[in-house]
Design a protein around this motif. Structure first.
Motif: not given
Length: 240
Positions: A27-39
């Motif tokens: 869940x923590x990793x997915x939140x980071x992905x959702x915030x900036x997918x291209x990164x």
């Protein structure tokens, strides 16, 4: 002296603790992905590896190189995207689609798996994900998903094809005859598991029937096929 107390904890408790830990980490990793997918796309960023590991679907999960390609193309696609099969990639592609103002549709034939993906999408407010769960349907000489045709977008800009399972009658062939009228000119199709001759044979049939380009992409021990549909010059197939 190090004291190992692992054997003192019941096995089912250890399993529960591991699932809980992986769930929190995911869940923590997915939140980071959702915030900036291209990164997450550069190989130096470990986020995709972390997501894959925490999702925990073993050998069935999309390989990292293939997943990066799917996400890179989705970030450039102008229109809704479609996935045959569902899983971690559904959530990530859904996050990309939501950021770009599109929908991401996924077809799934296993109710329990579809429920897992749907719950995770809801937990992370991925409202762009449209997951359609239904048993595979028999057509003329093959089996494939049973899409809600009246509800689908007019066309898709990208198709990620990782299902149905290889043991299905006709394998993944049904995409071309069932969905050809929903493939936008320039639609990219990414077909996983191209190390198998069956997938390569299906790609050759799609190339002929759709008039598409066909490229085998070597990605370590998990090659995939990239196709581009130029238009809808072919005649519609008869559905079974």
């Amino acid at each position: 002296m190090t004291l190992n107390v692992t054997h003192l904890v019941p096995r089912h408790t250890r399993q529960w603790l591991r699932r809980t830990y992986d769930g929190l980490r995911f869940d923590s990793a997915l939140r980071r992905f959702i915030a900036a997918p291209a990164d997450a796309l550069p190989a130096a960023n470990p986020l995709l590896s972390e997501l894959i590991d925490a999702w925990g679907n073993g050998g069935w999960i999309a390989r990292e190189g293939y997943l990066r390609e799917c996400l890179a193309i989705a970030l450039e696609s102008s229109g809704p995207t479609l996935e045959c099969g569902s899983g971690l990639s559904t959530l990530l592609l859904g996050a990309v689609a939501q950021r770009r103002g599109y929908e991401h549709w996924a077809f799934e034939h296993l109710p329990e798996w579809g429920m897992k993906v749907d719950r995770c999408a809801a937990r992370h407010s991925l409202r762009s994900v449209r997951l359609c769960t239904a048993p595979l349907k028999d057509y003329a000489g093959y089996a494939w998903y049973d899409p809600p045709m009246a509800r689908l977008p007019q066309v898709f800009a990208l198709v990620v094809c990782d299902g149905p399972p290889s043991g299905t009658a006709g394998g993944r062939y049904g995409l071309a005859p069932i969905m050809r009228e929903h493939l936008a000119p320039g639609c990219v199709i990414l077909l996983d598991d191209a190390g198998r001759e069956h997938e390569r044979a299906i790609a050759r049939r799609w190339q002929e029937e759709l008039g598409a380009t066909h490229q085998l992409v070597a990605a370590g021990d998990n090659p995939y096929i990239r196709m581009t549909v130029p238009g809808l010059q072919v005649q519609p197939a008869l559905h079974g």
